[in-house]
Design a protein around this motif. Structure first.
Motif, short mmCIF file in Angstrom:
data_model
loop_
_atom_site.label_atom_id
_atom_site.label_comp_id
_atom_site.label_asym_id
_atom_site.label_seq_id
_atom_site.Cartn_x
_atom_site.Cartn_y
_atom_site.Cartn_z
N UNK A 41 0.83 -1.20 0.00
CA UNK A 41 0.00 0.00 0.00
C UNK A 41 0.87 1.26 0.00
N UNK A 42 1.92 1.24 0.80
CA UNK A 42 2.84 2.37 0.83
C UNK A 42 3.51 2.55 -0.53
N UNK A 43 3.96 1.45 -1.14
CA UNK A 43 4.61 1.52 -2.45
C UNK A 43 3.66 2.12 -3.49
N UNK A 44 2.42 1.70 -3.46
CA UNK A 44 1.43 2.22 -4.39
C UNK A 44 1.22 3.72 -4.19
N UNK A 45 1.15 4.14 -2.93
CA UNK A 45 1.01 5.57 -2.62
C UNK A 45 2.23 6.34 -3.13
N UNK A 46 3.42 5.78 -2.92
CA UNK A 46 4.65 6.44 -3.37
C UNK A 46 4.71 6.53 -4.89
N UNK A 47 4.27 5.49 -5.58
CA UNK A 47 4.28 5.48 -7.05
C UNK A 47 3.41 6.60 -7.59
N UNK A 48 2.29 6.85 -6.95
CA UNK A 48 1.36 7.88 -7.41
C UNK A 48 1.65 9.25 -6.81
N UNK A 49 2.71 9.34 -6.03
CA UNK A 49 3.10 10.59 -5.41
C UNK A 49 3.59 11.58 -6.46
N UNK A 50 3.34 12.84 -6.22
CA UNK A 50 3.86 13.89 -7.09
C UNK A 50 5.30 14.25 -6.72
N UNK A 51 5.74 13.77 -5.58
CA UNK A 51 7.07 14.12 -5.05
C UNK A 51 7.97 12.89 -4.99
N UNK A 52 8.08 12.16 -6.05
CA UNK A 52 8.89 10.93 -6.07
C UNK A 52 10.34 11.20 -5.70
N UNK A 53 10.90 12.29 -6.20
CA UNK A 53 12.30 12.61 -5.89
C UNK A 53 12.51 12.80 -4.39
N UNK A 54 11.57 13.46 -3.74
CA UNK A 54 11.68 13.67 -2.29
C UNK A 54 11.61 12.33 -1.55
N UNK A 55 10.74 11.45 -1.99
CA UNK A 55 10.62 10.13 -1.36
C UNK A 55 11.92 9.37 -1.53
N UNK A 56 12.46 9.34 -2.75
CA UNK A 56 13.73 8.65 -3.02
C UNK A 56 14.85 9.25 -2.16
N UNK A 57 14.91 10.56 -2.10
CA UNK A 57 15.95 11.24 -1.34
C UNK A 57 15.89 10.88 0.14
N UNK A 58 14.70 10.88 0.71
CA UNK A 58 14.54 10.55 2.13
C UNK A 58 14.93 9.10 2.41
N UNK A 59 14.48 8.19 1.55
CA UNK A 59 14.83 6.77 1.74
C UNK A 59 16.34 6.60 1.63
N UNK A 60 16.94 7.17 0.61
CA UNK A 60 18.38 7.04 0.39
C UNK A 60 19.17 7.59 1.59
N UNK A 61 18.78 8.74 2.09
CA UNK A 61 19.49 9.32 3.24
C UNK A 61 19.39 8.44 4.48
#
Length: 135
Positions: free
Chosen positions: A107-127
């Motif tokens: 469910x979280x992955x699906x929400x992230x996929x449809x997010x308008x802020x994918x770069x922010x999500x990637x950045x936070x996870x990576x950090x």
């Protein structure tokens, strides 16, 4: 709204937290929470985090790795959303080791996929995944 339920090693439920659209902090909280106590849990969470980065990263047509990036993204998508077979068993095993519910991770992955802020999500996870343990 979606929520992510954490399981403790004894199988009991952890804190229940509400997930907002574009809010990665709810997912990465278990990484911080269990970082020092249970390094194997951090490993499993890192696998999930890496797969999230792979599924969210947009392949760049102007790079030599464009086709490979598409394959990686598609494999990550298949890993998250498979419903039967070895891949599904692997996903559920990793989620179990991480102490998270597979349905909530999907469910979280699906929400992230449809997010308008994918770069922010990637950045936070990576950090979070590359943060070093302080001595």
């Amino acid at each position: 709204r979606n929520c992510l339920r954490l399981r403790r090693k004894d199988g009991s439920k952890g804190k229940e937290r509400r997930m907002q659209d574009d809010d990665v902090d709810i997912f990465v909280d278990p990484i911080i929470q269990f970082d020092h106590e249970e390094p194997e849990r951090r490993l499993f969470l890192a696998i999930i985090g890496r797969a999230l980065i792979d599924i969210l990263k947009k392949p760049n047509k102007n790079t030599q790795t464009y086709q490979e990036d598409i394959v990686i993204r598609d494999r990550a998508h298949a890993w998250f959303f498979c419903s039967i077979g070895v891949t599904c068993d692997n996903f559920e095993f990793i989620c179990d080791g991480a102490g998270v519910e597979p349905s909530q991770v999907r469910s979280f992955a699906l929400t992230a996929i449809h997010s308008k802020e994918k770069r922010d999500v990637i950045y936070k996870i990576y950090n979070i995944l590359t943060e070093r343990e302080s001595e």
